[in-house]
Write an enzyme that holds these catalytic residues in place. Structure first.
Site, short mmCIF file in Angstrom:
data_model
loop_
_atom_site.label_atom_id
_atom_site.label_comp_id
_atom_site.label_asym_id
_atom_site.label_seq_id
_atom_site.Cartn_x
_atom_site.Cartn_y
_atom_site.Cartn_z
N THR A 207 7.52 0.32 3.86
CA THR A 207 8.27 0.03 5.08
C THR A 207 8.80 -1.40 5.10
OG1 THR A 207 6.25 -0.62 6.27
CG2 THR A 207 6.95 1.69 6.45
N GLU A 256 8.15 -0.97 12.07
CA GLU A 256 8.32 -0.86 10.63
C GLU A 256 9.16 0.37 10.31
OE1 GLU A 256 4.47 -0.56 8.80
OE2 GLU A 256 3.58 0.34 10.58
#
Length: 317
Positions: A207, A256
């Site tokens: 991420t 994220e």
């Protein structure tokens, strides 16, 4: 669009202008109605359209402990105002000294003497001057005194007036689709990609973690389909997680984004670290929950990615 940061940046020799005033946090469709009217009036009068806005938000100056969270950061507000078609934005640094001007002094010194306004376009709820003592009626009086027209724009919205407050309510509930309907575009955050705990990478879902200082309201905890826009303006489809990672007993809220179908999957040269990126929220997929065991979490993440891929594929068309 010209961007004037402070009154000293305004050219000494100004052509006639049509002026509008406001904080315009979010630059939602209600704001755009006023801004569009200013642009239209300016073209009809062979004048320049100018928006007067403020930084920081006045509420942060007058009541810092109770000020609303800003929908968008300053850079996004300027960019969005530029997209409306205005000729110039005058950004005034808002201070208690500036706020202490009388309503007439504000109009005379800035709108009349500095900007040479031939018309002022505002909503009927406009307030200005010391203690917000100036209103639409008083602006009309000042228009007669200083020889400029005042054009009022009606509120926009069927069941409820479109407002920044309404946008904040929808984002707080995770209703990013409803917020987009008010804004006229997806809600976005902007910030630097920073290193996190690397749990996503370990689980097979790397991420891009937004810096905690990123601008824009963080929506409610949950998983969203959306877009990551990098510094080269390339748009990447993404599954976006907002929350404190309850499966890992997290505390701080983080944003994220896992880029879907990233190029050369598994190759390290796809690196967003240190970049200023934009994260756009398109659809809420599910709330944030804690899972019993890593395998259950991984399976759910696979489902999240597939659902995000489907949502974003339909959005492209």
């Amino acid at each position: 669009m010209h961007y004037w940061k402070g009154l000293d940046a305004v050219p000494a020799e100004m052509a006639p202008t049509v002026v509008t005033i406001g904080n315009f946090d979010g630059v939602h469709l209600g704001h755009c109605e006023v801004l569009d009217a200013a642009v239209t009036q300016a073209k009809a009068r062979s004048a320049q359209s100018v928006v007067i806005t403020f930084d920081p938000h006045p509420a942060l100056v007058h009541r810092p402990d109770d000020a609303p969270e800003l929908i968008m950061g300053l850079a996004d507000r300027i960019d969005t105002l530029a997209g409306v078609g205005l000729d110039a934005t005058l950004m005034i640094h808002y201070t208690l000294d500036f706020a202490d001007q009388s309503a007439e002094e504000f109009v005379r010194s800035i709108i009349v003497e500095k900007l040479h306004a031939v018309a002022v376009v505002v909503g009927h709820d406009v307030r200005f001057g010391r203690n917000n003592s100036g209103d639409f009626s008083y602006m009309q009086e000042l228009g007669q005194k200083y020889n400029f027209d005042v054009i009022g724009v009606e509120d926009v919205g069927d069941k409820r007036r479109l407002s920044s407050t309404w946008v904040r309510e929808e984002l707080a509930a995770g209703n990013v689709e409803a917020a987009a309907q008010i804004l006229g575009r997806p809600h976005r955050m902007r910030g630097e990609v920073v290193h996190g705990h690397a749990r996503g990478r370990e689980l097979g879902f790397p991420t891009a973690n937004l810096d905690p200082e990123a601008t824009g309201i963080i929506p409610a905890d949950g998983v969203y389909a959306g877009w990551v826009i990098d510094e080269a303006e390339v748009r990447w489809p993404a599954a976006i997680s907002v929350g404190s990672n309850p499966t890992f007993d997290g505390v701080s809220r983080v944003v994220e984004a896992h880029v879907i179908d990233r190029p050369e999957e598994g190759v390290e040269d796809f690196d967003l670290y240190g970049q200023q990126i934009v994260v756009e929220f398109i659809a809420h997929l599910r709330p944030m929950v804690a899972y019993r065991g890593i395998e259950a979490l991984i399976e759910q993440m696979r489902e999240d990615v597939e659902q995000a891929r489907t949502v974003l594929a339909s959005e492209r068309h």
